[in-house]
Design a protein around this motif. Sequence first.
Motif, PDB file in Angstrom:
ATOM      1  N   ALA A 197       0.685  -1.004  -0.012  1.00  0.00           N
ATOM      2  CA  ALA A 197       0.043  -0.003  -0.205  1.00  0.00           C
ATOM      3  C   ALA A 197       0.883   1.236  -0.011  1.00  0.00           C
ATOM      4  O   ALA A 197       2.049   1.423   0.754  1.00  0.00           O
ATOM      5  CB  ALA A 197      -0.873   0.065   1.233  1.00  0.00           C
ATOM      6  N   ASP A 198       0.453   2.201  -0.783  1.00  0.00           N
ATOM      7  CA  ASP A 198       0.950   3.597  -0.811  1.00  0.00           C
ATOM      8  C   ASP A 198       0.639   4.393   0.622  1.00  0.00           C
ATOM      9  O   ASP A 198       1.209   5.200   0.905  1.00  0.00           O
ATOM     10  CB  ASP A 198       0.621   4.367  -1.934  1.00  0.00           C
ATOM     11  N   VAL A 199      -0.781   4.191   1.040  1.00  0.00           N
ATOM     12  CA  VAL A 199      -1.174   4.561   2.002  1.00  0.00           C
ATOM     13  C   VAL A 199      -1.535   3.785   3.170  1.00  0.00           C
ATOM     14  O   VAL A 199      -2.232   2.575   2.854  1.00  0.00           O
ATOM     15  CB  VAL A 199      -2.509   5.590   1.769  1.00  0.00           C
ATOM     16  N   ILE A 200      -1.063   3.990   4.475  1.00  0.00           N
ATOM     17  CA  ILE A 200      -1.603   2.781   5.494  1.00  0.00           C
ATOM     18  C   ILE A 200      -2.315   3.858   6.734  1.00  0.00           C
ATOM     19  O   ILE A 200      -1.507   4.812   7.039  1.00  0.00           O
ATOM     20  CB  ILE A 200      -0.299   2.121   6.194  1.00  0.00           C
ATOM     21  N   VAL A 201      -3.365   3.316   6.996  1.00  0.00           N
ATOM     22  CA  VAL A 201      -3.940   4.096   8.192  1.00  0.00           C
ATOM     23  C   VAL A 201      -4.004   3.131   9.426  1.00  0.00           C
ATOM     24  O   VAL A 201      -4.261   1.908   9.322  1.00  0.00           O
ATOM     25  CB  VAL A 201      -5.406   4.524   8.133  1.00  0.00           C
ATOM     26  N   ALA A 202      -3.178   3.130  10.390  1.00  0.00           N
ATOM     27  CA  ALA A 202      -2.845   2.173  11.529  1.00  0.00           C
ATOM     28  C   ALA A 202      -3.506   2.423  12.706  1.00  0.00           C
ATOM     29  O   ALA A 202      -3.651   3.951  13.087  1.00  0.00           O
ATOM     30  CB  ALA A 202      -1.317   2.156  11.860  1.00  0.00           C
ATOM     31  N   GLY A 203      -4.240   1.937  13.404  1.00  0.00           N
ATOM     32  CA  GLY A 203      -5.146   2.088  14.802  1.00  0.00           C
ATOM     33  C   GLY A 203      -4.176   1.321  15.676  1.00  0.00           C
ATOM     34  O   GLY A 203      -3.735   0.354  15.610  1.00  0.00           O
ATOM     35  N   ALA A 216     -10.608   3.459  11.503  1.00  0.00           N
ATOM     36  CA  ALA A 216      -9.406   3.190  10.634  1.00  0.00           C
ATOM     37  C   ALA A 216      -9.647   2.776   9.105  1.00  0.00           C
ATOM     38  O   ALA A 216      -9.234   3.276   8.264  1.00  0.00           O
ATOM     39  CB  ALA A 216      -8.188   2.337  11.200  1.00  0.00           C
ATOM     40  N   GLU A 217     -10.691   1.820   9.114  1.00  0.00           N
ATOM     41  CA  GLU A 217     -11.039   1.333   7.803  1.00  0.00           C
ATOM     42  C   GLU A 217     -11.911   2.176   6.847  1.00  0.00           C
ATOM     43  O   GLU A 217     -11.430   2.232   5.575  1.00  0.00           O
ATOM     44  CB  GLU A 217     -11.958  -0.027   7.926  1.00  0.00           C
ATOM     45  N   GLU A 218     -12.646   3.054   7.203  1.00  0.00           N
ATOM     46  CA  GLU A 218     -13.387   4.075   6.780  1.00  0.00           C
ATOM     47  C   GLU A 218     -12.283   4.981   5.940  1.00  0.00           C
ATOM     48  O   GLU A 218     -12.378   5.335   4.808  1.00  0.00           O
ATOM     49  CB  GLU A 218     -14.201   4.685   7.279  1.00  0.00           C
ATOM     50  N   TYR A 257       1.570   7.630   5.951  1.00  0.00           N
ATOM     51  CA  TYR A 257       1.244   6.591   7.325  1.00  0.00           C
ATOM     52  C   TYR A 257       0.471   7.704   8.153  1.00  0.00           C
ATOM     53  O   TYR A 257       1.110   8.696   8.794  1.00  0.00           O
ATOM     54  CB  TYR A 257       2.440   6.143   7.999  1.00  0.00           C
ATOM     55  N   VAL A 258      -0.655   7.053   8.482  1.00  0.00           N
ATOM     56  CA  VAL A 258      -1.497   7.872   9.452  1.00  0.00           C
ATOM     57  C   VAL A 258      -1.920   7.057  10.927  1.00  0.00           C
ATOM     58  O   VAL A 258      -2.289   6.077  10.657  1.00  0.00           O
ATOM     59  CB  VAL A 258      -2.934   8.025   8.855  1.00  0.00           C
ATOM     60  N   ALA A 259      -1.525   7.675  11.872  1.00  0.00           N
ATOM     61  CA  ALA A 259      -1.300   6.932  12.971  1.00  0.00           C
ATOM     62  C   ALA A 259      -2.523   7.275  13.830  1.00  0.00           C
ATOM     63  O   ALA A 259      -2.635   8.367  14.421  1.00  0.00           O
ATOM     64  CB  ALA A 259      -0.076   6.914  13.885  1.00  0.00           C
ATOM     65  N   LEU A 260      -3.404   6.375  14.438  1.00  0.00           N
ATOM     66  CA  LEU A 260      -4.461   6.709  14.978  1.00  0.00           C
ATOM     67  C   LEU A 260      -4.564   6.104  16.333  1.00  0.00           C
ATOM     68  O   LEU A 260      -4.546   4.941  16.464  1.00  0.00           O
ATOM     69  CB  LEU A 260      -5.985   6.528  14.291  1.00  0.00           C
ATOM     70  N   GLY A 261      -4.172   7.181  17.491  1.00  0.00           N
ATOM     71  CA  GLY A 261      -4.262   6.625  19.015  1.00  0.00           C
ATOM     72  C   GLY A 261      -3.311   5.411  19.073  1.00  0.00           C
ATOM     73  O   GLY A 261      -3.435   4.451  19.652  1.00  0.00           O
ATOM     74  N   ILE A 262      -2.099   5.819  18.604  1.00  0.00           N
ATOM     75  CA  ILE A 262      -0.750   4.937  18.885  1.00  0.00           C
ATOM     76  C   ILE A 262       0.196   5.827  19.374  1.00  0.00           C
ATOM     77  O   ILE A 262       0.493   6.980  19.303  1.00  0.00           O
ATOM     78  CB  ILE A 262      -0.311   4.637  17.317  1.00  0.00           C
ATOM     79  N   SER A 263       0.643   5.235  20.490  1.00  0.00           N
ATOM     80  CA  SER A 263       1.928   6.037  21.261  1.00  0.00           C
ATOM     81  C   SER A 263       3.061   6.382  20.816  1.00  0.00           C
ATOM     82  O   SER A 263       3.762   7.325  21.104  1.00  0.00           O
ATOM     83  CB  SER A 263       1.847   5.457  22.861  1.00  0.00           C
ATOM     84  N   GLY A 264       3.607   5.272  19.864  1.00  0.00           N
ATOM     85  CA  GLY A 264       4.719   5.362  18.986  1.00  0.00           C
ATOM     86  C   GLY A 264       5.770   4.764  19.927  1.00  0.00           C
ATOM     87  O   GLY A 264       7.148   5.387  19.954  1.00  0.00           O
TER      88      GLY A 264
END
Length: 317
Positions: A197-203, A216-218, A257-264
Amino acid sequence: MLVFLESHGKELQKGSLGVLAKAASLGDADAVIAGEGANALAAEAGKFGAKKVWICEDGEVAQPLPQPRVDVLAHVVEEGAYDTVLFANSVLAADIAAGLAARLDAGLNWDLVDVELKDGELVGKRPALQDSVYADVGWDGTPRLALFRAGSFDATATGGGEPETTNVSPSYAEHSTAVKLVGQDAEESSGPSIEDADVIVAGGRGLGSPDNFTLAEELAKALGGAVGATRAVVDAGWYPYSAQIGQTGKTVSPKLYVALGISGAIQHKVGMQSSGTIVAINKDANAPIFEFSDLGVVGDVHEIVPKLTELVRARRG
Ligand SMILES: Cc1cc2nc3c(=O)[nH]c(=O)nc-3n(C[C@H](O)[C@H](O)[C@H](O)COP(=O)(O)OP(=O)(O)OC[C@H]3O[C@@H](n4cnc5c(N)ncnc54)[C@H](O)[C@@H]3O)c2cc1C
């Protein structure tokens, strides 16, 4: 140079085409394709720079098993007198590369992210110390084998022409044909895989519950991307392991890369830090992920993500 092109379902893997395009940018590059329908894929390899394609459609390579492919590659390396063999990392390619290294008593540089010619010498680049530094690596002798991390190179067609093709049918060692694949199940998925994928949305755990993964899926769907996850949510059973990114999951390098509610956490960071642009949404302004994000949004994913998804849909529509 010879590049192993991995094929599944009559399609060449994007990662191996990226490695081929890179090899072709350094000099003459040939390719090898082993499996059902290999003949039909040779022209595609030409578009990514292969001058010559070695093809094997023997029954021994009909199944996606590594050992018969070691025999094919060993044969081709000898016939074509290649001094360098390159692979794009995958479960199958890693096994083949290791088997070929043992067969040819050759050096295999693993987990490379780049390769270049320095004063005529091939030099690989390998991340070390949890990806905090890059080490230049070389080979003591030939053939030189190299396995590249997923997403190291863009699979950009180089505009090459029809390649020359040669069909090969090596003799297979007895142990190479001893394993039979008795079954294979494909996990149902829609959209691109996280490796491609060129774009990843991670939860992450900040999504609050497994049901909230729809956020994240939407967003991933609106952006034409895939969904990734942290180990915390995989361990909690919120999302499948195949989506886990990090030290004990997959290493990815999408453009966005879009990180949703991820501490890192560092174990997550090592799997995604080479992404092109990193965007993080987290309600804690001190979350470590903001230290390596290009854009940080301090806020609640439940408020921001639905609006963001709407906006993306409207813009793309
Ligand atoms: C040997 C080992 C290997 C590991 N391998 C991996 C690996 O491969 N991959 C991996 O990911 N982890 C791995 N881990 C685990 C890692 O250390 C972390 O525990 C994990 O990454 C944390 O996941 P998380 O960010 O989802 O959860 P948390 O650390 O709990 O972070 C959740 C974040 O969400 C934020 N948040 C909460 N509510 C909201 C809201 N409503 N809106 C916005 N933000 C909110 C919080 O501020 C917090 O920053 C490994 C650990 C070990 C020890």
